[in-house]
Design an enzyme around this catalytic site. Sequence first.
Site, PDB file in Angstrom:
ATOM      1  N   CYS A   1       0.832  -1.197   0.000  1.00  0.00           N
ATOM      2  CA  CYS A   1       0.000   0.000   0.000  1.00  0.00           C
ATOM      3  C   CYS A   1       0.864   1.242   0.000  1.00  0.00           C
ATOM      4  CB  CYS A   1      -0.875   0.038   1.249  1.00  0.00           C
ATOM      5  SG  CYS A   1      -1.953  -1.391   1.372  1.00  0.00           S
TER       6      CYS A   1
ATOM      7  N   GLY B   1      -0.055   0.288  -5.121  1.00  0.00           N
ATOM      8  CA  GLY B   1      -1.337  -0.414  -4.995  1.00  0.00           C
ATOM      9  C   GLY B   1      -2.307   0.079  -6.034  1.00  0.00           C
TER      10      GLY B   1
ATOM     11  N   ASN C   1       0.039   1.204   5.742  1.00  0.00           N
ATOM     12  CA  ASN C   1       0.896   0.420   4.849  1.00  0.00           C
ATOM     13  C   ASN C   1       1.681  -0.550   5.714  1.00  0.00           C
ATOM     14  OD1 ASN C   1       3.992   1.086   3.058  1.00  0.00           O
ATOM     15  ND2 ASN C   1       2.568  -0.586   2.792  1.00  0.00           N
ATOM     16  N   GLY C   2       1.557  -1.827   5.397  1.00  0.00           N
ATOM     17  CA  GLY C   2       2.273  -2.834   6.181  1.00  0.00           C
ATOM     18  C   GLY C   2       1.357  -3.992   6.493  1.00  0.00           C
TER      19      GLY C   2
ATOM     20  N   CYS D   1      12.750  -2.672   4.955  1.00  0.00           N
ATOM     21  CA  CYS D   1      12.603  -3.755   3.964  1.00  0.00           C
ATOM     22  C   CYS D   1      13.519  -3.513   2.767  1.00  0.00           C
ATOM     23  CB  CYS D   1      11.148  -3.764   3.510  1.00  0.00           C
ATOM     24  SG  CYS D   1      10.858  -4.682   1.991  1.00  0.00           S
TER      25      CYS D   1
ATOM     26  N   TYR E   1      12.601  -3.802  -5.670  1.00  0.00           N
ATOM     27  CA  TYR E   1      11.464  -3.791  -6.599  1.00  0.00           C
ATOM     28  C   TYR E   1      10.409  -2.734  -6.307  1.00  0.00           C
ATOM     29  CZ  TYR E   1       6.928  -5.273  -8.477  1.00  0.00           C
ATOM     30  OH  TYR E   1       5.703  -5.291  -9.086  1.00  0.00           O
TER      31      TYR E   1
ATOM     32  N   CYS F   1       6.881 -13.059   2.517  1.00  0.00           N
ATOM     33  CA  CYS F   1       6.950 -11.846   3.346  1.00  0.00           C
ATOM     34  C   CYS F   1       5.697 -11.777   4.212  1.00  0.00           C
ATOM     35  CB  CYS F   1       7.012 -10.606   2.457  1.00  0.00           C
ATOM     36  SG  CYS F   1       7.025  -9.077   3.423  1.00  0.00           S
TER      37      CYS F   1
ATOM     38  N   CYS G   1      15.737  -5.677   6.696  1.00  0.00           N
ATOM     39  CA  CYS G   1      15.019  -6.948   6.710  1.00  0.00           C
ATOM     40  C   CYS G   1      15.274  -7.611   5.363  1.00  0.00           C
ATOM     41  CB  CYS G   1      13.515  -6.735   6.900  1.00  0.00           C
ATOM     42  SG  CYS G   1      12.596  -8.301   6.773  1.00  0.00           S
TER      43      CYS G   1
ATOM     44  N   CYS H   1      12.814 -12.275   2.966  1.00  0.00           N
ATOM     45  CA  CYS H   1      12.374 -12.965   1.737  1.00  0.00           C
ATOM     46  C   CYS H   1      13.529 -13.718   1.083  1.00  0.00           C
ATOM     47  CB  CYS H   1      11.715 -11.999   0.770  1.00  0.00           C
ATOM     48  SG  CYS H   1      12.668 -10.521   0.391  1.00  0.00           S
TER      49      CYS H   1
END
Length: 470
Positions: free
Chosen positions: A9, A35, A110-111, A244, A250, A390, A446, A449
């Site tokens: 988001c 989004g 967002n999250g 992240c 990406y 994730c 983080c 992934c």
Amino acid sequence: MFDKFEDECGVFGIYGHPEAANLTYLGLYALQHRGQESCGIVASDGVSLRAYRKNGLVADAFRNNEVFDKLPGQNAIGHVRYSTAGGNDPKNIQPIMVDYVRGSIAVAHNGNLVNAQELRNELEQLGSIFSTVADTEVIMHLLARAQSDSLADRVVDALKRVRGAYSLVFLTETRMVAVRDPNGFRPLILGKLDGAYVVASETCALDLIEAEFVRELDPGEMIVVDKDGLHSYHPLEEAKPSPCIFEYVYFARPDSTIFGREVYGVRKEYGRQLAREYPVDADVVVAIPDSGVPAAIGYAEESGIPFELGLIRNHYVGRTFIEPQQSIRHFGVKIKLNPVREVIEGKRVVVIDDSIVRGTTARKIIKMIRNAGAKEVHVRISSPPTSYPCYYGIDTPTRTELIASTHTIEEINRYVTSDSLGYLSEEGLHKATGSCEGGSCEGQFCTACFSGNYPVKFPRLKADKQLGLF
Ligand code: AMP
């Protein structure tokens, strides 16, 4: 499982500007890549909150100018949302807005909260009735039950119970509150425009409205903006920051600056590092647009192999594109991308993308490039194999569907039908991300992934492991 619905988001908020709703609309436009399923704005005129929320792209949802007459006031927040299957019920569109004993409040999130299901069970036992499947609604129930006098304290009371990833923007009749979780998984930027405070997921939203960049919110920071100005607090238990890294790989727009670095430069550095790790004799470097472009330019610069636009993207195909009838389905990826024959024919081609998730895109594109006459196709991926799902707000499939978790690199190479396949190493990723500061950034982000090291632990992780989903 409802806690997968809040993935991917973008959030925006502005306090103290006569064009608040219009500027929020523009901010959401710039954040559309975060989004595409639905969007919404809640505005406040100091007395009451009003909402407009709709499925679809920002440009379509707010096509009618009269919408803005219904969103008066100097303060507004907005949200763009991507939901996984089943999550496009209009009820779930954000910002969520509720009336409770102390007035009205709206929130954009967002999250992804990792203990939302447990909290929801507990709240339902206590009589709470939920109207959405969003984990964000849990925060609203906790907030409504909090006993503290000030809004800031009630937000803190609620957030002390939740775990996971959240960049949140709240709006009441008279205040805007923005908070970033203690790990700082998702970005949240502070800006200023004509004396008004602005918050946004990425700096590209500030650029569009010509707001000045002030700073990023710290992990664990909460800001409260009201008629007396901006106040900053650090009320949550400290954690080791773990923003992240996939935002760099990406998700974020390359013209944004997040977590202290320009995304474009970081992505290009991933390409350079990839060229050092996996060189190949080839004639041309081609990107899978748009996600592979900066890394492909970096790869080309480092290797000395020329970069060319070998694939052209149709920009009018949305993610919600519905495939036509069965008989012509094989067009698939061709609707989105078409090779430039003169770039590819008779050449040894290096194809760069940021990641392979299920492997279907790469497989189809390689076939297309071969059909355009390529002599060899070498695939290079500007991040390590995506082997773990994730749980902190990027939409990834379960572990069993992630090709890199069930197949070796050689098997993936065979599946996507490339002549060779190389992924950026984890060490290279850390080195390239840290290069702006002149060192490795290992341990500062983080990378769950890629590595499976989840910075915030939670019961579902254990359950998913048992189910083999992890
Ligand atoms: P796949 O066909 O499943 O291997 O998808 C790979 C493509 O999806 C790559 O071109 C990526 O740029 C893109 N991608 C990676 N992560 C995501 C995500 N979370 N949501 C949507 N697209 C993604």
